[in-house]
Design a protein around this motif. Structure first.
Motif, PDB file in Angstrom:
ATOM      1  N   LEU A 219       0.825  -1.211   0.000  1.00  0.00           N
ATOM      2  CA  LEU A 219       0.000   0.000   0.000  1.00  0.00           C
ATOM      3  C   LEU A 219       0.858   1.258   0.000  1.00  0.00           C
ATOM      4  N   ALA A 220       1.985   1.236   0.723  1.00  0.00           N
ATOM      5  CA  ALA A 220       2.902   2.380   0.698  1.00  0.00           C
ATOM      6  C   ALA A 220       3.497   2.559  -0.692  1.00  0.00           C
ATOM      7  N   HIS A 221       3.800   1.451  -1.352  1.00  0.00           N
ATOM      8  CA  HIS A 221       4.329   1.500  -2.724  1.00  0.00           C
ATOM      9  C   HIS A 221       3.307   2.120  -3.678  1.00  0.00           C
ATOM     10  N   ILE A 222       2.053   1.703  -3.556  1.00  0.00           N
ATOM     11  CA  ILE A 222       1.000   2.254  -4.420  1.00  0.00           C
ATOM     12  C   ILE A 222       0.775   3.732  -4.112  1.00  0.00           C
ATOM     13  N   SER A 223       0.795   4.090  -2.837  1.00  0.00           N
ATOM     14  CA  SER A 223       0.596   5.491  -2.451  1.00  0.00           C
ATOM     15  C   SER A 223       1.716   6.367  -2.987  1.00  0.00           C
ATOM     16  N   LEU A 224       2.942   5.874  -2.940  1.00  0.00           N
ATOM     17  CA  LEU A 224       4.071   6.642  -3.472  1.00  0.00           C
ATOM     18  C   LEU A 224       3.936   6.828  -4.977  1.00  0.00           C
ATOM     19  N   LEU A 225       3.481   5.790  -5.675  1.00  0.00           N
ATOM     20  CA  LEU A 225       3.251   5.913  -7.119  1.00  0.00           C
ATOM     21  C   LEU A 225       2.180   6.965  -7.408  1.00  0.00           C
ATOM     22  N   ALA A 226       1.115   6.946  -6.633  1.00  0.00           N
ATOM     23  CA  ALA A 226       0.047   7.930  -6.836  1.00  0.00           C
ATOM     24  C   ALA A 226       0.547   9.342  -6.563  1.00  0.00           C
ATOM     25  N   LEU A 227       1.338   9.503  -5.501  1.00  0.00           N
ATOM     26  CA  LEU A 227       1.874  10.828  -5.173  1.00  0.00           C
ATOM     27  C   LEU A 227       2.810  11.331  -6.265  1.00  0.00           C
ATOM     28  N   LEU A 228       3.681  10.470  -6.757  1.00  0.00           N
ATOM     29  CA  LEU A 228       4.598  10.878  -7.826  1.00  0.00           C
ATOM     30  C   LEU A 228       3.842  11.188  -9.111  1.00  0.00           C
ATOM     31  N   SER A 229       2.767  10.462  -9.363  1.00  0.00           N
ATOM     32  CA  SER A 229       1.970  10.738 -10.565  1.00  0.00           C
ATOM     33  C   SER A 229       1.349  12.129 -10.501  1.00  0.00           C
ATOM     34  N   VAL A 230       0.940  12.535  -9.298  1.00  0.00           N
ATOM     35  CA  VAL A 230       0.358  13.872  -9.135  1.00  0.00           C
ATOM     36  C   VAL A 230       1.441  14.934  -9.243  1.00  0.00           C
ATOM     37  N   LEU A 231       2.564  14.726  -8.586  1.00  0.00           N
ATOM     38  CA  LEU A 231       3.626  15.725  -8.584  1.00  0.00           C
ATOM     39  C   LEU A 231       4.246  15.900  -9.970  1.00  0.00           C
ATOM     40  N   ARG A 232       4.426  14.810 -10.682  1.00  0.00           N
ATOM     41  CA  ARG A 232       5.059  14.875 -11.996  1.00  0.00           C
ATOM     42  C   ARG A 232       4.046  15.024 -13.129  1.00  0.00           C
ATOM     43  N   ARG A 233       2.758  14.952 -12.788  1.00  0.00           N
ATOM     44  CA  ARG A 233       1.685  15.062 -13.784  1.00  0.00           C
ATOM     45  C   ARG A 233       1.861  14.029 -14.898  1.00  0.00           C
ATOM     46  N   LYS A 234       2.196  12.839 -14.471  1.00  0.00           N
ATOM     47  CA  LYS A 234       2.419  11.749 -15.413  1.00  0.00           C
ATOM     48  C   LYS A 234       2.159  10.438 -14.680  1.00  0.00           C
ATOM     49  N   ASN A 235       1.450   9.525 -15.345  1.00  0.00           N
ATOM     50  CA  ASN A 235       1.137   8.238 -14.738  1.00  0.00           C
ATOM     51  C   ASN A 235       2.410   7.413 -14.565  1.00  0.00           C
ATOM     52  N   GLN A 236       2.854   7.267 -13.310  1.00  0.00           N
ATOM     53  CA  GLN A 236       4.096   6.563 -13.045  1.00  0.00           C
ATOM     54  C   GLN A 236       3.944   5.049 -13.124  1.00  0.00           C
ATOM     55  N   ALA A 237       2.713   4.552 -13.109  1.00  0.00           N
ATOM     56  CA  ALA A 237       2.499   3.112 -13.226  1.00  0.00           C
ATOM     57  C   ALA A 237       2.380   2.652 -14.671  1.00  0.00           C
ATOM     58  N   LEU A 238       2.230   3.582 -15.599  1.00  0.00           N
ATOM     59  CA  LEU A 238       2.026   3.213 -17.003  1.00  0.00           C
ATOM     60  C   LEU A 238       3.203   2.441 -17.604  1.00  0.00           C
ATOM     61  N   PRO A 239       4.459   2.796 -17.304  1.00  0.00           N
ATOM     62  CA  PRO A 239       5.567   2.005 -17.875  1.00  0.00           C
ATOM     63  C   PRO A 239       5.533   0.538 -17.484  1.00  0.00           C
TER      64      PRO A 239
END
Length: 259
Positions: free
Chosen positions: A170-190
């Protein structure tokens, strides 16, 4: 006499039917992505089926599958392409102490932003290392419970590692979501497509699609073997009514133990 000038020929680039393609580059090969999502699927399924007689075979099978996928991921981290090797992961983890000291010394928002950005990849590496490491005691404790090598305390140990792994995921998923918001890019897409937009060489030159297809084939074959080799479920018995009835993990206590 009036001369007419022919209209200039339109170039191919000026044609309205021409579509410009955004260049992309491969950053994650297909085998790594397949192992990642199968591990996520198996852990989710095993966690949801942890309780109950009806799903005990599914729980055990998914747990064994998760352990096998982790072993495959470790082997892939030794013999696979450079971006997914364990040596790269280890070098990232070695940078965590220095980054932590730098983060603790931050006194301004500007410095925090500059320090936080390189630490994002380090935290992702830490989450990945913890997930791989926690599967080992989780599987061993589950195997011991399945064979009735301990009492209730061992079930609690198994549950503890399961909940700990869930927190890390869950922490891993939350970090991905946070980075996606900060970078304005879906970090899980790759991890889904294997590619990111932008020019440049592929970080993963080969996709290893054939090996990626072999992984789910082996998983399905193991599931079929596990299902056919499983003993038939006892009918008409109640674990709370009969001393020899199977417990929640399907273990039959044929021996009487002294208190």
């Amino acid at each position: 006499m009036t001369s007419r000038t022919a209209p200039p020929a339109s170039s191919p680039s000026a044609s309205p039917n021409t579509r410009t393609t955004t260049p992309t580059r491969r950053v994650v090969d297909a085998t790594t992505r397949m192992l990642h999502w199968l591990m996520a699927l198996c852990f989710t399924g095993a966690y949801l089926t942890a309780d109950g007689e009806r799903w005990r075979l599914v729980h055990v099978t998914l747990g064994y599958t998760l352990a096998g996928l982790v072993v495959a991921r470790l082997l892939w981290g030794v013999f696979g392409p450079r971006p997914v090797r364990l040596s790269v992961l280890w070098r990232k983890l070695q940078g965590l102490p220095a980054w932590g000291k730098t983060l603790a010394a931050v006194r301004s928002p500007t410095a925090l932003h500059a320090t936080w950005r390189p630490g994002q990849n380090l935290l992702m590496a830490l989450a990945m290392a913890l997930i791989l490491a926690l599967v080992v005691p989780l599987t061993l404790s589950g195997y011991a419970v399945w064979h009735d090598w301990g009492g209730e305390w061992l079930e609690e140990v198994h549950e503890f590692f399961g909940n700990t792994l869930l927190c890390v995921v869950l922490a891993h998923i939350s970090l991905l979501a946070l980075l996606s918001v900060l970078r304005r890019k879906n970090q899980a897409l790759p991890m889904l497509t294997g590619r990111v937009p932008g020019p440049g060489p592929d970080l993963a030159p080969r996709n290893h699609a054939a090996l990626a297809a072999l992984v789910p084939a082996c998983v399905i074959a193991f599931w079929a073997w596990q299902w056919n080799a499983a003993p038939p479920a006892p009918a008409g018995t109640n674990a709370h009514q009969s001393e020899n009835a199977p417990n929640r993990y399907g273990i039959r206590h044929d021996k009487k133990h002294d208190d």
